[in-house]
Design a protein around this motif. Structure first.
Motif, PDB file in Angstrom:
ATOM      1  N   ALA A  82      65.119  87.644  90.760  1.00 41.38           N
ATOM      2  CA  ALA A  82      64.063  87.002  91.542  1.00 41.38           C
ATOM      3  C   ALA A  82      63.774  85.667  90.870  1.00 41.38           C
ATOM      4  CB  ALA A  82      62.815  87.877  91.552  1.00 41.38           C
ATOM      5  N   MET A  83      63.459  84.656  91.673  1.00 45.24           N
ATOM      6  CA  MET A  83      63.097  83.355  91.096  1.00 45.24           C
ATOM      7  C   MET A  83      61.780  82.852  91.675  1.00 45.24           C
ATOM      8  SD  MET A  83      66.512  81.075  90.507  1.00 45.24           S
ATOM      9  CE  MET A  83      65.597  79.931  89.459  1.00 45.24           C
ATOM     10  N   HIS A  84      60.973  82.245  90.790  1.00 43.70           N
ATOM     11  CA  HIS A  84      59.800  81.492  91.242  1.00 43.70           C
ATOM     12  C   HIS A  84      60.245  80.035  91.374  1.00 43.70           C
ATOM     13  CE1 HIS A  84      55.923  79.710  91.631  1.00 43.70           C
ATOM     14  NE2 HIS A  84      55.983  79.116  90.458  1.00 43.70           N
ATOM     15  N   PRO A  85      60.131  79.442  92.563  1.00 41.23           N
ATOM     16  CA  PRO A  85      60.660  78.088  92.754  1.00 41.23           C
ATOM     17  C   PRO A  85      59.748  76.970  92.282  1.00 41.23           C
ATOM     18  CG  PRO A  85      59.731  78.881  94.809  1.00 41.23           C
ATOM     19  CD  PRO A  85      59.570  80.009  93.811  1.00 41.23           C
ATOM     20  N   GLY A  86      58.600  77.337  91.673  1.00 39.96           N
ATOM     21  CA  GLY A  86      57.593  76.329  91.349  1.00 39.96           C
ATOM     22  C   GLY A  86      56.615  76.210  92.505  1.00 39.96           C
ATOM     23  N   TRP A  87      55.574  75.426  92.274  1.00 41.72           N
ATOM     24  CA  TRP A  87      54.671  75.082  93.387  1.00 41.72           C
ATOM     25  C   TRP A  87      55.247  73.811  93.995  1.00 41.72           C
ATOM     26  CZ3 TRP A  87      49.012  72.922  92.866  1.00 41.72           C
ATOM     27  CH2 TRP A  87      48.481  72.770  94.156  1.00 41.72           C
ATOM     28  N   VAL A  88      55.798  73.944  95.172  1.00 42.07           N
ATOM     29  CA  VAL A  88      56.704  72.928  95.707  1.00 42.07           C
ATOM     30  C   VAL A  88      56.107  72.257  96.943  1.00 42.07           C
ATOM     31  CG1 VAL A  88      59.079  72.485  96.418  1.00 42.07           C
ATOM     32  CG2 VAL A  88      58.589  74.428  94.922  1.00 42.07           C
ATOM     33  N   SER A  89      56.273  70.945  97.037  1.00 36.08           N
ATOM     34  CA  SER A  89      55.686  70.165  98.138  1.00 36.08           C
ATOM     35  C   SER A  89      56.513  70.307  99.425  1.00 36.08           C
ATOM     36  CB  SER A  89      55.567  68.697  97.736  1.00 36.08           C
ATOM     37  OG  SER A  89      56.817  68.226  97.261  1.00 36.08           O
ATOM     38  N   THR A  90      56.359  71.468 100.044  1.00 36.30           N
ATOM     39  CA  THR A  90      56.980  71.752 101.349  1.00 36.30           C
ATOM     40  C   THR A  90      55.847  72.006 102.337  1.00 36.30           C
ATOM     41  OG1 THR A  90      56.963  74.101 100.862  1.00 36.30           O
ATOM     42  CG2 THR A  90      58.932  72.885 100.195  1.00 36.30           C
ATOM     43  N   ASP A  91      56.209  72.388 103.553  1.00 35.08           N
ATOM     44  CA  ASP A  91      55.168  72.775 104.524  1.00 35.08           C
ATOM     45  C   ASP A  91      54.316  73.898 103.951  1.00 35.08           C
ATOM     46  OD1 ASP A  91      56.172  70.935 106.298  1.00 35.08           O
ATOM     47  OD2 ASP A  91      57.424  72.387 107.364  1.00 35.08           O
ATOM     48  N   MET A  92      54.962  74.833 103.248  1.00 32.49           N
ATOM     49  CA  MET A  92      54.218  75.952 102.678  1.00 32.49           C
ATOM     50  C   MET A  92      53.395  75.528 101.472  1.00 32.49           C
ATOM     51  SD  MET A  92      55.510  79.628 101.142  1.00 32.49           S
ATOM     52  CE  MET A  92      56.316  80.212 102.606  1.00 32.49           C
ATOM     53  N   GLN A 124      50.182  68.284  97.966  1.00 28.22           N
ATOM     54  CA  GLN A 124      49.654  68.090  96.603  1.00 28.22           C
ATOM     55  C   GLN A 124      50.445  68.848  95.548  1.00 28.22           C
ATOM     56  OE1 GLN A 124      48.636  70.135  98.863  1.00 28.22           O
ATOM     57  NE2 GLN A 124      47.159  71.658  98.189  1.00 28.22           N
ATOM     58  N   ALA A 125      51.423  69.629  95.955  1.00 22.79           N
ATOM     59  CA  ALA A 125      52.195  70.444  94.996  1.00 22.79           C
ATOM     60  C   ALA A 125      52.961  69.524  94.030  1.00 22.79           C
ATOM     61  CB  ALA A 125      53.167  71.344  95.744  1.00 22.79           C
ATOM     62  N   PRO A 126      53.008  69.893  92.742  1.00 21.38           N
ATOM     63  CA  PRO A 126      53.583  68.996  91.735  1.00 21.38           C
ATOM     64  C   PRO A 126      55.111  68.954  91.675  1.00 21.38           C
ATOM     65  CG  PRO A 126      52.747  71.009  90.702  1.00 21.38           C
ATOM     66  CD  PRO A 126      52.383  71.093  92.152  1.00 21.38           C
ATOM     67  N   VAL A 127      55.773  69.954  92.239  1.00 21.46           N
ATOM     68  CA  VAL A 127      57.240  70.003  92.137  1.00 21.46           C
ATOM     69  C   VAL A 127      57.840  69.594  93.485  1.00 21.46           C
ATOM     70  CG1 VAL A 127      59.235  71.493  91.649  1.00 21.46           C
ATOM     71  CG2 VAL A 127      57.052  71.917  90.474  1.00 21.46           C
TER      72      VAL A 127
END
Ligand SMILES: NC(=O)c1ccc[n+]([C@@H]2O[C@H](COP(=O)([O-])OP(=O)(O)OC[C@H]3O[C@@H](n4cnc5c(N)ncnc54)[C@H](OP(=O)(O)O)[C@@H]3O)[C@@H](O)[C@H]2O)c1
Length: 225
Positions: A174-184, A188-191
């Motif tokens: 399993a991977m955590h992709p970071g807090w990512v600036s996508t629609d989801m 404001q997400a940093p990655v």
């Protein structure tokens, strides 16, 4: 040549995974869930093959997998949702909760099952389930509890699948992709999706059976469940 299959490749992290996999010279197969999205993605990334299925449509999944005959080296279960709007333990949209479990937990397992014969044909078959740190048991925050519960369940399914496939040479993490600036993730997400996808693909490239059953961050750091 490495062949990668990515669900939810039309936008967000999945799109960036597809784009960067093409740049690596890999054979890339991605899925979307409408004819319009299929046409759009095929125009944007003409080097890749675009499949059209909703990850919760099991008959469609089985039909597509049965028609697919090439070995798959890496499966990335990336498609996911964070709905419903009302998802507190004290005020829950239960239908929405069930849908989130269906998309985020049951579907990745089903996708892995239907493509498993082709993943097992690879010399180094790898399954990467895109989870979230929001599902970690040590994290007691309660907002978006349907989503959190779905990712916690996905983690458990990942661990179980890893155990069941360890002797068969297929690695599952399993991977955590970071807090990512996508629609989801929101603006404001940093990655960025680019950073997240690059990190996920770096982990995917280096993944072998000794790493199976782990929960790993997009930057390669192992996480506790
Ligand atoms: N962004 C973050 O900060 C973050 C953090 C932790 C984990 N994650 C996880 O990372 C993954 C990708 O997230 P993202 O930020 O890229 O999200 P996103 O921009 O909202 O994209 C979600 C993708 O999933 C697809 N999808 C949703 N339901 C589907 C279904 N039933 N069948 C097929 N495809 C479906 C969407 O397709 P359509 O375009 O057709 O809707 C879209 O391609 C998800 O699993 C998410 O939970 C994201």
């Amino acid at each position: 040549m490495t062949r990668i299959l990515i669900t939810g490749a039309g936008r967000g992290i999945g799109f960036e995974l597809a784009k960067q996999s093409i740049e690596k010279g890999w054979d890339v197969v991605g899925s979307v869930r409408s004819v319009d999205a299929q046409r759009k993605l095929a125009q944007e990334l003409p080097q890749m093959a675009v499949l059209n299925f909703d990850v919760t449509d099991y008959p469609a999944l089985e039909k597509i997998a049965n028609a697919f005959h090439s070995p798959i080296d890496i499966l990335v279960n990336c498609a996911g949702i964070i709905t419903p709007d009302r998802q507190s333990t004290l005020d829950m949209d239960f239908e929405g909760f069930a849908k989130t479990l269906e998309v985020n937990v049951l579907a990745p397992l089903k996708v892995a099952q239907v493509f498993l014969p082709l993943i097992r044909e690879s010399q180094n078959g790898r399954i990467i389930n895109i989870s979230s740190q929001m599902g970690r048991m040590e994290f007691s925050a309660s907002d978006r509890i349907a989503y959190r519960a779905s990712k916690a369940a996905l983690n458990k399914v990942t661990q179980g699948l890893a155990t069941d496939l360890q002797g068969k040479g297929v690695s599952v993490i399993a991977m955590h992709p970071g807090w990512v600036s996508t629609d989801m993730g929101g603006a404001q997400a940093p990655v960025t999706p680019q950073e997240s996808a690059a990190g996920i693909l770096k982990v995917a490239e280096g993944l072998g059976i000794e790493e199976t059953g782990k929960f790993i961050d997009w930057d390669g750091t192992p996480r506790s469940w």
